[in-house]
Design an enzyme around this catalytic site. Structure first.
Site, PDB file in Angstrom:
ATOM      1  N   ASP A   9      84.534  51.480  73.159  1.00  0.00           N
ATOM      2  CA  ASP A   9      83.088  51.231  73.262  1.00  0.00           C
ATOM      3  C   ASP A   9      82.563  50.931  74.665  1.00  0.00           C
ATOM      4  OD1 ASP A   9      83.516  51.454  70.557  1.00  0.00           O
ATOM      5  OD2 ASP A   9      82.761  49.476  70.038  1.00  0.00           O
ATOM      6  N   ASP A  49      80.437  52.949  69.352  1.00  0.00           N
ATOM      7  CA  ASP A  49      79.446  52.592  68.355  1.00  0.00           C
ATOM      8  C   ASP A  49      78.482  53.771  68.296  1.00  0.00           C
ATOM      9  OD1 ASP A  49      80.278  50.078  67.549  1.00  0.00           O
ATOM     10  OD2 ASP A  49      78.463  49.058  68.222  1.00  0.00           O
ATOM     11  N   HIS A  51      75.414  54.125  65.925  1.00  0.00           N
ATOM     12  CA  HIS A  51      74.608  53.623  64.815  1.00  0.00           C
ATOM     13  C   HIS A  51      73.427  54.534  64.476  1.00  0.00           C
ATOM     14  CE1 HIS A  51      76.912  50.002  64.775  1.00  0.00           C
ATOM     15  NE2 HIS A  51      76.506  49.602  65.975  1.00  0.00           N
ATOM     16  N   HIS A  57      73.245  44.800  60.354  1.00  0.00           N
ATOM     17  CA  HIS A  57      73.910  44.686  61.652  1.00  0.00           C
ATOM     18  C   HIS A  57      72.879  44.554  62.774  1.00  0.00           C
ATOM     19  CE1 HIS A  57      77.192  45.103  64.461  1.00  0.00           C
ATOM     20  NE2 HIS A  57      76.679  46.203  64.996  1.00  0.00           N
ATOM     21  N   HIS A  71      71.372  48.480  69.221  1.00  0.00           N
ATOM     22  CA  HIS A  71      72.252  48.949  70.299  1.00  0.00           C
ATOM     23  C   HIS A  71      72.971  50.210  69.856  1.00  0.00           C
ATOM     24  CE1 HIS A  71      74.807  46.462  67.711  1.00  0.00           C
ATOM     25  NE2 HIS A  71      75.795  47.269  68.076  1.00  0.00           N
ATOM     26  N   LYS A  96      81.930  55.284  65.148  1.00  0.00           N
ATOM     27  CA  LYS A  96      81.992  54.293  64.078  1.00  0.00           C
ATOM     28  C   LYS A  96      80.645  53.611  63.924  1.00  0.00           C
ATOM     29  CE  LYS A  96      83.900  50.859  67.289  1.00  0.00           C
ATOM     30  NZ  LYS A  96      82.796  49.921  67.347  1.00  0.00           N
ATOM     31  N   CYS A 138      84.978  44.106  69.343  1.00  0.00           N
ATOM     32  CA  CYS A 138      85.550  45.415  69.022  1.00  0.00           C
ATOM     33  C   CYS A 138      86.970  45.611  69.557  1.00  0.00           C
ATOM     34  CB  CYS A 138      84.616  46.520  69.494  1.00  0.00           C
ATOM     35  SG  CYS A 138      83.028  46.457  68.594  1.00  0.00           S
TER      36      CYS A 138
END
Length: 184
Positions: A9, A49, A51, A57, A71, A96, A138
């Site tokens: 990440d 990440d 999203h 979250h 984010h 993810k 993470c």
């Protein structure tokens, strides 16, 4: 032993100037690039990440434990890898958290839908070195899941940065207690 470097990440939103920046994020991006250039890792992969709609979250009033400011939204500059991270050696990217929190890189899949653990096993990887952002979330989750998946795990601490630096000793203790190693 076949060893993979797992870069966790190292994205714009987690580096200085991002929506969920940690101090030292850009330094980590540069340091990892130097590490990759001077190494002989059998495999180099990255997680991110990614999203889309991760539910609770994201929060307008985040607690910075389970909820966070928006984010790494898919398709935004914040989701991209930091420009100081040299990704030329990265063989695969594991996304993810599209619809959930997803802290561990082992929750990610590549573009073909292959989970990280399966992808590493098909390349006979038995050891991973974990670097990236953030040490206390993470990186920690990826290291612990790596151990759960049967990999020999080492966290390279100098190539990480934490949301809360005071938590790092406890994080490193959790990794070593679970059977992993840490090194500077």
């Amino acid at each position: 032993m076949t060893t993979a470097l797992v870069v966790v990440d190292v994205q714009n939103d987690f580096c200085e100037g991002g929506s969920l920046a940690v101090q030292g994020g850009a330094r980590v991006a540069s340091a990892i690039s130097t590490l990759i250039q001077g190494s002989d890792y059998d495999v180099v992969v990255a997680t991110r990440d990614h999203h889309i709609d991760p539910g609770d979250h994201f929060s307008d009033t985040p607690d910075y434990v389970d909820s966070w400011p928006r984010h790494c939204v898919a398709g935004t500059a914040g989701c991209e890898f930091h420009p100081d991270l040299d990704t030329s050696a990265v063989e695969a990217v594991f996304s993810k958290g599209e619809y959930d929190a997803a802290y561990s890189g082992f929750e990610g899949v590549d573009d073909a839908g292959t989970p990280l653990a399966d992808w590493l096993r098909t390349r006979d990887v038995d050891a991973i070195h974990v670097v990236g952002l953030t040490t206390d979330f993470c990186v920690r989750a990826t290291a612990l899941d790596g151990l759960q998946n049967g990999f020999d795990v080492t966290v390279l601490v100098d190539y990480t940065a934490a949301v809360t630096p005071e938590n790092v000793p406890g994080v490193l203790a959790a990794v070593t207690e679970a059977g992993g190693r840490t090194t500077r």
